[in-house]
Design an enzyme around this catalytic site. Structure first.
Site, short mmCIF file in Angstrom:
data_model
loop_
_atom_site.label_atom_id
_atom_site.label_comp_id
_atom_site.label_asym_id
_atom_site.label_seq_id
_atom_site.Cartn_x
_atom_site.Cartn_y
_atom_site.Cartn_z
N GLU A 184 0.87 -1.16 0.00
CA GLU A 184 0.00 0.00 0.00
C GLU A 184 0.92 1.22 0.00
O GLU A 184 1.81 1.33 0.85
CB GLU A 184 -0.88 0.00 1.27
CG GLU A 184 -1.84 1.16 1.25
CD GLU A 184 -2.70 1.27 2.50
OE1 GLU A 184 -2.63 0.37 3.36
OE2 GLU A 184 -3.41 2.27 2.60
N ARG A 194 5.38 -12.49 9.89
CA ARG A 194 6.05 -11.25 9.51
C ARG A 194 7.36 -11.14 10.26
O ARG A 194 7.56 -11.77 11.29
CB ARG A 194 5.17 -10.04 9.75
CG ARG A 194 4.82 -9.77 11.20
CD ARG A 194 3.69 -8.78 11.35
NE ARG A 194 3.97 -7.46 10.82
CZ ARG A 194 3.29 -6.91 9.80
NH1 ARG A 194 2.30 -7.54 9.25
NH2 ARG A 194 3.58 -5.71 9.39
N LYS A 218 4.67 0.91 8.76
CA LYS A 218 4.75 2.20 8.09
C LYS A 218 4.11 3.29 8.93
O LYS A 218 4.60 4.41 8.99
CB LYS A 218 4.08 2.11 6.72
CG LYS A 218 4.93 1.40 5.69
CD LYS A 218 4.24 1.35 4.36
CE LYS A 218 3.58 0.02 4.14
NZ LYS A 218 2.37 0.00 3.42
#
Ligand code: ATP
Ligand code: MG
Length: 589
Positions: A43, A269, A279
């Site tokens: 994204e 992750r 982010k």
């Protein structure tokens, strides 16, 4: 095959993991006609970080290893957080890491028209409805993990009414929050994601690509599976938090007639000690000025790491080393540093630089004379060649390399002691000059001309070899030393989640009075060196100027703070391997 070639930098770099095994089986069973097609779907709401590198290496690496393809797709369905700056940086990061999406650069926003049509089809099938509850009401009706949800009073709207409302949502008749389009699944499902999830919302924001063409935007869960299917993705690899979303991924594709039904596979992750990887959290550090931008060399972003001096291959090696598993864990920052050291040790030319200088005057060296000595750029790689090292009467050495009154185990320069200057001469300290406050301003020495090059013909030994530069020939530079950004092992779980409270106040030290050997004149931005005895350094790509070079320390020569030895890191790797084996067995049950 084309893809295999363009990504050859990493071909074969992927070691075995459970996802690779799944893909391998699919290929051998001729599933999807034996094709492998993956995608990396960021994204564009921030810069990529080292966690994304893991996903990039996995997706592009798998495609490359199985002669398949990997797309780059921007998952740009939230206009308020997304920006072209992020789109550009992401492309540049993926390329720099050594991967190539060729002509397969896609945007979820390219599919807005198609996605709208799919939504209309769901409505027509009676599988989606416009809900006019407020956000809070929707939450209340949703129930909890222990209680089933309740049907929305709007759940039974007719197909015609839904089509009309949805159409008018699109044309901008309503305001944000007035209505949402929801999938009609099961309000009693034990999986909360299946309790009539919203698939479209009204958002009157300008989109960085579609401008103001749309005022309704599809939600992630609706967009992602359909985008994967439109692109012919075979294996849709994502992180574990999407495991509970997989039934919804499959539901949408099962309800609609789509080009294909990709298989979603989840992996753990990456988390790294002493940093945050998200982010949103990194954006806060930028916005609140805790760091100097997304590419601050202390940031775990690809841009930050690149600017700090990490090579792309060291990041790829790191990603391969940590492996891919199903269990969340935190990787020691030391392992990342180990990977970069290992790479830079092989590839960086050696040079001398004095970061905290003190003057040395060689009393018996003729005034005004200078000579050129020589040193290899790499002790084990003759192909790197030699550089000239001018020597003269006045030199700089490191303040730390001198002690007037040394303890027993200090073997470097002190009054009466003889040491070697690397590639130059033996020198002996004869005197020390201080200012009024007692600070040493000059160290006086004599040199032995017979030791030119660094060896005594009579075979006498010295216990220390020190780096130095000639004062009149040296280049003045600024050097920036970095330490870990946070002082807590897990910043997110400290201070009630306020990770900014445990920022390391000493994460940046700027030294402005440094001297470099003259071979570094004109060193190009991003070029990397080992400053002998001090670490690996690289020319800062943003602030370095020809007349005032700026160097960043990428990493010290040894792990100075955690004292993790090579053996310890290797042990850690073996543990990762063992764990991976265990995980693979679990996932195949
Ligand atoms: P962030 O929280 O940093 O924004 P995200 O998952 O929301 O992460 P995306 O832009 O959606 O970021 O991520 C693109 C891809 O990278 C996704 O497939 C995601 O699963 C993967 N990814 C993101 N963070 C990590 C991580 N820490 N480790 C491994 N893969 C990751
Ligand atoms: Mg995200």
């Amino acid at each position: 095959m084309q893809n295999e070639k363009s990504n050859s930098a990493v071909a074969g770099a992927q070691s075995g993991n459970f996802i690779r095994n799944i893909v391998e089986q699919d290929v051998s069973n001729n599933k999807n006609d034996g094709q492998v097609h993956t995608r990396f779907p960021p994204e564009p709401n921030g810069y990529l970080h080292i966690g994304h590198a893991k996903s990039i290496c996995l997706n592009f690496g798998l495609a490359s290893d199985f002669s398949g393809l990997c797309n780059l797709r921007f998952d740009d369905t939230n206009p308020s957080k997304e920006d072209v700056e992020y789109v550009d940086s992401i492309q540049s990061n993926v390329k720099w890491l050594g991967f190539d999406w060729e002509d397969r650069l896609y945007y979820a926003s390219d599919y807005f028209e198609k996605l709208y049509d799919y939504a209309v089809r769901l409505i027509k099938k009676g599988k989606a409805y416009v809900c006019s509850l407020s956000v809070d009401e929707i939450k209340k009706y949703r129930g909890s993990r222990t209680e089933p949800g309740q049907n929305s009073p709007y759940r039974d709207r007719s197909v015609e009414e839904n089509l009309d409302l949805f159409e008018r949502m699109r044309t901008g008749v309503f305001e944000d929050g007035d209505h949402v389009l929801r999938a009609k699944i099961d309000m009693a499902s034990p999986n909360l994601n299946m309790r009539d999830p919203a698939i479209y919302r009204i958002k009157k924001d300008n989109h960085h690509r579609t401008g103001n063409k749309w005022c309704i935007y599809p939600m992630y869960d609706f967009t992602h599976c359909l985008s994967d299917s439109i692109e012919g993705i075979t294996h849709s690899i994502c992180t574990l938090e999407f495991e509970d979303h997989r039934p919804l991924y499959d539901w949408v594709l099962d309800e609609l007639e789509t080009p294909c039904h990709p298989q979603q596979i989840e992996f753990a992750r990456l988390n790294i000690s002493y940093t945050v990887l998200s982010k949103r959290k990194l954006l806060k550090l930028v916005e609140e000025g805790h760091v100097n931008g997304w590419d601050d060399p202390r940031m775990p972003t690809i841009s930050g790491m690149r600017r700090r001096g990490f090579s792309a291959s060291s990041i790829r090696n790191f990603c391969d080393r940590i492996g891919v598993g199903k269990r969340e864990g935190t990787v020691d920052l030391a392992l990342l540093e180990f990977s970069v050291r290992e790479d830079l040790n092989n590839t960086s030319p050696r040079v001398m630089a004095v970061l905290k200088p003190v003057k040395v005057v060689i009393d018996n060296y003729p005034e005004g004379r200078s000579e050129e000595l020589e040193g290899p750029y790499h002790p084990e790689d003759a192909s790197m060649g030699f550089r000239k090292l001018p020597f003269s009467k006045t030199l700089y050495i490191e303040q730390d390399d001198f002690m007037e009154d040394p303890p027993k185990k200090f073997f470097r320069l002190s009054p009466g002691r003889e040491v070697r200057l690397r590639y130059a001469y033996f020198i002996t300290c004869t005197d020390v000059i201080k200012d009024e406050s007692g600070n040493i301003t000059e160290i006086h020495c004599t040199y032995d001309p017979a030791t030119r090059g660094g060896d005594a013909p009579d075979g006498r030994k010295v216990k220390a070899t020190m780096h130095w530069v000639s004062a009149e020939h040296a280049i003045k530079a600024e050097v920036r030393l970095y330490d870990r950004l946070f002082s807590e092992l897990n910043p997110e779980s400290s201070n009630d989640g306020d990770y900014t409270a445990c920022l390391n106040p000493d994460s940046l030290k700027v030294l402005t009075d440094c001297y470099l050997e003259p071979s570094l004149a004109g060193a190009k931005p991003e070029s990397r060196y080992q400053f002998e005895r001090l670490g690996y350094f690289c020319v800062d790509s943003r602030d370095s100027k020809d007349d005032t070079p700026v160097f960043n320390r990428t990493v010290t020569l040894r792990d100075s703070w955690a004292k993790i030895t090579k053996q310890k890191v290797l042990r850690q790797e073996q543990n990762v391997q063992k764990k991976k084996k265990k995980q693979d067995t679990i996932s195949f049950k």
